[in-house]
Design a protein around this motif. Structure first.
Motif, PDB file in Angstrom:
ATOM      1  N   GLY A  93       3.339   3.570  -5.894  1.00  0.00           N
ATOM      2  CA  GLY A  93       4.934   3.501  -5.642  1.00  0.00           C
ATOM      3  C   GLY A  93       5.690   2.237  -4.895  1.00  0.00           C
ATOM      4  O   GLY A  93       7.187   2.406  -5.480  1.00  0.00           O
ATOM      5  N   CYS A  94       4.964   2.044  -4.357  1.00  0.00           N
ATOM      6  CA  CYS A  94       5.553   0.936  -3.486  1.00  0.00           C
ATOM      7  C   CYS A  94       4.766  -0.119  -4.085  1.00  0.00           C
ATOM      8  O   CYS A  94       5.343  -0.530  -2.893  1.00  0.00           O
ATOM      9  N   ALA A  95       3.979  -0.768  -4.195  1.00  0.00           N
ATOM     10  CA  ALA A  95       3.945  -1.594  -5.155  1.00  0.00           C
ATOM     11  C   ALA A  95       2.524  -2.342  -3.499  1.00  0.00           C
ATOM     12  O   ALA A  95       2.215  -2.933  -3.725  1.00  0.00           O
ATOM     13  N   HIS A  96       1.953  -1.250  -3.039  1.00  0.00           N
ATOM     14  CA  HIS A  96       1.228  -1.678  -1.476  1.00  0.00           C
ATOM     15  C   HIS A  96       0.180  -2.191  -2.400  1.00  0.00           C
ATOM     16  O   HIS A  96      -0.763  -2.919  -1.434  1.00  0.00           O
ATOM     17  N   ASN A  97      -0.780  -1.776  -3.384  1.00  0.00           N
ATOM     18  CA  ASN A  97      -1.566  -2.856  -3.877  1.00  0.00           C
ATOM     19  C   ASN A  97      -1.019  -4.001  -3.794  1.00  0.00           C
ATOM     20  O   ASN A  97      -2.545  -4.995  -4.205  1.00  0.00           O
ATOM     21  N   ALA A 128      -1.064   3.481   7.063  1.00  0.00           N
ATOM     22  CA  ALA A 128       0.003   3.836   6.949  1.00  0.00           C
ATOM     23  C   ALA A 128       1.611   3.327   7.351  1.00  0.00           C
ATOM     24  O   ALA A 128       1.987   3.054   8.262  1.00  0.00           O
ATOM     25  N   GLU A 129       1.493   2.840   6.554  1.00  0.00           N
ATOM     26  CA  GLU A 129       2.857   2.226   6.573  1.00  0.00           C
ATOM     27  C   GLU A 129       4.541   3.237   6.192  1.00  0.00           C
ATOM     28  O   GLU A 129       5.660   3.348   6.333  1.00  0.00           O
ATOM     29  N   GLU A 130       3.822   4.013   5.101  1.00  0.00           N
ATOM     30  CA  GLU A 130       4.664   4.668   4.855  1.00  0.00           C
ATOM     31  C   GLU A 130       4.865   6.138   5.662  1.00  0.00           C
ATOM     32  O   GLU A 130       4.292   7.274   5.012  1.00  0.00           O
ATOM     33  N   GLY A 131       5.642   6.023   6.261  1.00  0.00           N
ATOM     34  CA  GLY A 131       5.105   6.976   7.793  1.00  0.00           C
ATOM     35  C   GLY A 131       4.013   7.086   8.148  1.00  0.00           C
ATOM     36  O   GLY A 131       3.046   6.756   7.721  1.00  0.00           O
ATOM     37  N   GLY A 342      12.495   1.097  -6.705  1.00  0.00           N
ATOM     38  CA  GLY A 342      10.633   1.444  -5.492  1.00  0.00           C
ATOM     39  C   GLY A 342      10.648   3.028  -5.402  1.00  0.00           C
ATOM     40  O   GLY A 342      11.674   4.304  -5.560  1.00  0.00           O
ATOM     41  N   HIS A 343      10.094   2.731  -5.071  1.00  0.00           N
ATOM     42  CA  HIS A 343       9.472   4.889  -4.715  1.00  0.00           C
ATOM     43  C   HIS A 343       9.357   5.316  -6.493  1.00  0.00           C
ATOM     44  O   HIS A 343       9.102   6.282  -5.873  1.00  0.00           O
ATOM     45  N   SER A 344       8.977   4.580  -7.351  1.00  0.00           N
ATOM     46  CA  SER A 344       8.564   5.646  -8.498  1.00  0.00           C
ATOM     47  C   SER A 344       7.345   5.534  -9.126  1.00  0.00           C
ATOM     48  O   SER A 344       6.577   4.347  -8.993  1.00  0.00           O
TER      49      SER A 344
HETATM   50 ZN    ZN Z   1       7.586   2.250   0.324  1.00  0.00          ZN
END
Ligand code: ZN
Ligand code: ZN
Length: 392
Positions: A93-97, A128-131, A342-344
């Motif tokens: 959901g943050c599109a890190h792919n 681990a960017e999301e925390g 974002g984040h969805s």
């Molecule tokens: Zn994010």
């Protein structure tokens, strides 16, 4: 555009099918922070195939990696940052792919012109960017030593921007310990840990009015009791606190703790704090890097603007990188409908659309162009370094 730049962009275009496949594979296999073993393996394989020497992360950070194009020519050195962690319960959901595929695409473009580049290119795998603060651990381990500039691109549902005004951020858990009792038969014998947590929320909401405008505080209940007929003996909240001012963060943390201590006193509970040892820093701006990225976006047909100061601001551990080396975190619009945020889950699904995939290829091309210019234009690199020193 000169022939070297054209060659790099053409190589990325040829690779676009593979980049899309990589993004899809990551979308279908979301891995949360520090568990990104598949992503790390797939990215490493792709980079090896492009001629990079890939060193896996050590025991401390096994889902990181460092890929190097040309060790012999060490100066200048640019780093392309890849993120690939998913969100708890949401997937990509943050599109890190897409961030990961963009990094591989840019690496492909730069590898195609390796002979024409005087310096070195690193691709740093940042878990681990999301925390979790993966980049903070990498900084401590020296992964950014010798890097002259670090770049990445983050997808956005709607806006292509050169910067985001990232703010500082710290996470903490607050746990209250009370005493269980029959909630109806003997409530006077219990001490309600959930009430302590709720009173903390209320206290923080009252505090909010008297904090600087840029402060953000948000939380969720992680534990709140086990059954409604038992006085909750244990309750735990997960909190995130943020400010644009790194130096204000200790004061903010102290105020939050005071609210929780007050709530513990009111309810007769004990309170325990577990504060993350690391803090995400605010982003140090770099105007010449931003202008370079704006020009390179333009070259691939994308219009990018500076952050306008409107809307909410997030945080990222690239903020910490930017305090140590010149760094930029632009975003590219995936041209999604307004309902996709974002984040969805909707944004995760949107990464699989032709519009998102087209943006991914353009972002990779932009990064490759920016990389070529940083490596070949001494004056530009000097300007970037000067701006870093001045913090502007
Ligand atoms: Zn994010
Ligand atoms: Zn993100």
């Amino acid at each position: 555009m000169n022939p070297v730049e054209k060659k790099a962009l053409a190589a990325i275009e040829r690779k676009s099918g593979k980049l899309k496949a990589l993004s899809r594979k990551l979308y279908n296999n979301p891995e949360v922070m520090f568990q990104e073993f598949k992503a790390c393996r797939w990215l490493s394989q792709e980079l090896k195939a492009l001629g990079y020497k890939v060193k896996p992360g050590g025991r401390e950070l096994p889902t990181s990696f460092r890929a190097e194009l040309n060790k012999a020519a060490s100066k200048p050195t640019i780093a392309i940052l890849a993120e690939y962690d998913a969100l708890r319960g949401i997937g990509h959901g943050c599109a890190h792919n897409l961030i990961a595929a963009v990094a591989v695409g840019a690496a492909c473009g730069l590898a195609a012109v390796k002979k024409e580049l005087p310096g070195n290119v690193l691709v740093i795998g940042c878990p681990a960017e999301e925390g979790g603060g993966g980049k903070i651990q990498l900084l401590k381990a020296g992964a950014f030593n010798g890097v002259d500039a670090a770049l990445m691109v983050h997808p956005s549902s709607d806006r292509t921007m050169l910067d985001h005004g990232f703010i500082a951020c710290r996470g903490l858990d607050i746990t209250f310990i009370g005493k269980a009792a029959h909630a109806s038969g003997a409530p006077e014998k219990g001490r309600n840990a959930l009430n302590a947590l709720l009173e903390t929320f209320n206290a923080l909401n009252a505090l909010r009015q008297h904090l600087p405008q840029d402060v953000r505080m948000h939380w969720v209940v992680m534990e709140g009791g086990t059954a409604s007929n038992i006085v909750p003996e244990r309750a735990r909240g997960e909190f995130t606190i943020r400010s644009e001012n790194n130096a204000y963060m200790p004061t903010l943390l102290k105020k939050v703790k005071e609210c929780a201590r007050g709530a513990a006193m009111m309810t007769g509970c004990r309170v325990k704090f577990r504060v993350n040892s690391y803090m995400y820093s605010s982003m140090r701006p770099n105007r010449p890097l931003a202008e370079l990225v704006r020009d390179c976006f333009k070259q691939v047909g994308v219009k990018a603007g500076f952050w306008d100061g409107k809307g909410g601001r997030g945080s990222s551990d690239i903020g910490n990188v930017s305090q140590q080396v010149p760094a930029l975190h632009p975003s590219i619009s995936l041209r999604a409908p307004a309902s996709v945020t974002g984040h969805s889950r909707e944004l995760a699904d949107w990464t699989q659309t032709p519009r998102a995939e087209a943006a991914m290829v353009k972002a990779a091309q932009m990064l490759a162009l920016a990389g070529i210019r940083l490596l070949t234009d001494d004056k530009l690199m000097r300007g970037v370094k000067r701006a870093y020193k001045q913090g502007s």
